[in-house]
Design a protein around this motif. Structure first.
Motif, PDB file in Angstrom:
ATOM      1  N   PRO A   2      -6.232  -8.781  -8.504  1.00 25.95           N
ATOM      2  CA  PRO A   2      -6.128  -9.505  -7.379  1.00 25.95           C
ATOM      3  C   PRO A   2      -6.104  -8.375  -6.115  1.00 25.95           C
ATOM      4  N   THR A   3      -5.555  -7.316  -6.211  1.00 29.48           N
ATOM      5  CA  THR A   3      -5.380  -6.226  -5.162  1.00 29.48           C
ATOM      6  C   THR A   3      -6.873  -5.797  -4.730  1.00 29.48           C
ATOM      7  N   ILE A   4      -7.551  -5.605  -5.621  1.00 29.45           N
ATOM      8  CA  ILE A   4      -8.982  -5.293  -5.343  1.00 29.45           C
ATOM      9  C   ILE A   4      -9.845  -6.285  -4.703  1.00 29.45           C
ATOM     10  N   LEU A   5      -9.920  -7.565  -5.172  1.00 26.54           N
ATOM     11  CA  LEU A   5     -10.544  -8.498  -4.593  1.00 26.54           C
ATOM     12  C   LEU A   5     -10.006  -8.930  -3.416  1.00 26.54           C
ATOM     13  N   LEU A   6      -8.609  -9.115  -2.868  1.00 31.37           N
ATOM     14  CA  LEU A   6      -8.180  -9.079  -1.785  1.00 31.37           C
ATOM     15  C   LEU A   6      -8.552  -8.082  -0.724  1.00 31.37           C
ATOM     16  N   LEU A   7      -8.562  -6.997  -1.089  1.00 34.65           N
ATOM     17  CA  LEU A   7      -8.989  -5.627  -0.103  1.00 34.65           C
ATOM     18  C   LEU A   7     -10.606  -5.794   0.032  1.00 34.65           C
ATOM     19  N   VAL A   8     -11.373  -6.257  -0.820  1.00 34.68           N
ATOM     20  CA  VAL A   8     -12.913  -6.394  -0.706  1.00 34.68           C
ATOM     21  C   VAL A   8     -12.939  -7.559   0.477  1.00 34.68           C
ATOM     22  N   ALA A   9     -12.132  -8.616   0.231  1.00 35.09           N
ATOM     23  CA  ALA A   9     -12.400  -9.819   1.276  1.00 35.09           C
ATOM     24  C   ALA A   9     -11.768  -9.492   2.667  1.00 35.09           C
ATOM     25  N   SER A  10     -10.652  -8.777   2.677  1.00 40.41           N
ATOM     26  CA  SER A  10     -10.201  -8.317   3.863  1.00 40.41           C
ATOM     27  C   SER A  10     -11.056  -7.372   4.838  1.00 40.41           C
ATOM     28  N   ASN A  11     -11.639  -6.409   3.941  1.00 37.71           N
ATOM     29  CA  ASN A  11     -12.554  -5.446   4.422  1.00 37.71           C
ATOM     30  C   ASN A  11     -14.028  -5.988   5.206  1.00 37.71           C
ATOM     31  N   ILE A  12     -14.447  -7.171   4.413  1.00 41.71           N
ATOM     32  CA  ILE A  12     -15.519  -7.962   4.825  1.00 41.71           C
ATOM     33  C   ILE A  12     -15.168  -8.611   6.053  1.00 41.71           C
ATOM     34  N   PHE A  13     -13.925  -9.284   6.414  1.00 40.47           N
ATOM     35  CA  PHE A  13     -13.639  -9.642   7.617  1.00 40.47           C
ATOM     36  C   PHE A  13     -13.392  -8.602   8.699  1.00 40.47           C
ATOM     37  N   MET A  14     -12.847  -7.558   8.358  1.00 35.26           N
ATOM     38  CA  MET A  14     -12.510  -6.327   9.318  1.00 35.26           C
ATOM     39  C   MET A  14     -14.011  -5.683   9.728  1.00 35.26           C
ATOM     40  N   THR A  15     -14.733  -5.777   9.039  1.00 35.03           N
ATOM     41  CA  THR A  15     -16.264  -5.152   9.359  1.00 35.03           C
ATOM     42  C   THR A  15     -16.919  -5.855  10.206  1.00 35.03           C
ATOM     43  N   ILE A  16     -16.549  -7.576   9.978  1.00 38.62           N
ATOM     44  CA  ILE A  16     -17.450  -8.275  10.803  1.00 38.62           C
ATOM     45  C   ILE A  16     -16.766  -8.383  12.264  1.00 38.62           C
TER      46      ILE A  16
END
Length: 111
Positions: A2-16
């Protein structure tokens, strides 16, 4: 996981949030871009904070969480850079990713 999946999702939002305006948004007023980016970043925080809490509770150190986040951020940005900004991936990009993956490996070695 869950940590990895949440970090991936959060990084998508931050990159945008950080880079969306570089392609087609440069004519928008800076204050408007900042406000829109803050709105997008709110979702990033809603994912990153739980990711770090879950990872820490599972035994990850702060350093492990941070270096993992940085490796994910570079990978997510690389995809954004190619697909949205239309920039090519060069050997230096690949080398930087390899170095970050190495940093992650060093922090998790022997755990």
């Amino acid at each position: 996981m869950p940590t990895i999946l949440l970090l991936v999702a959060s990084n998508i939002f931050m990159t945008i949030a950080w880079y969306w305006h570089l392609k087609g948004g440069m004519e928008k007023p800076l204050l408007l871009v900042i406000l829109i980016s803050w709105g997008i970043a709110l979702f990033e925080y809603c994912l990153a904070v739980p990711a770090n809490r879950i990872g820490f509770a599972a035994g990850w150190s702060g350093g492990q969480l941070k270096v993992t986040q940085e490796a994910i951020a570079l990978l997510v940005f690389g995809i954004f850079m190619v697909t949205v900004l239309g920039e090519p991936v060069g050997w230096r990009h690949v080398g930087a990713l390899v170095c970050l993956v190495g940093a992650v490996a060093f922090l998790f070695a022997g755990k």
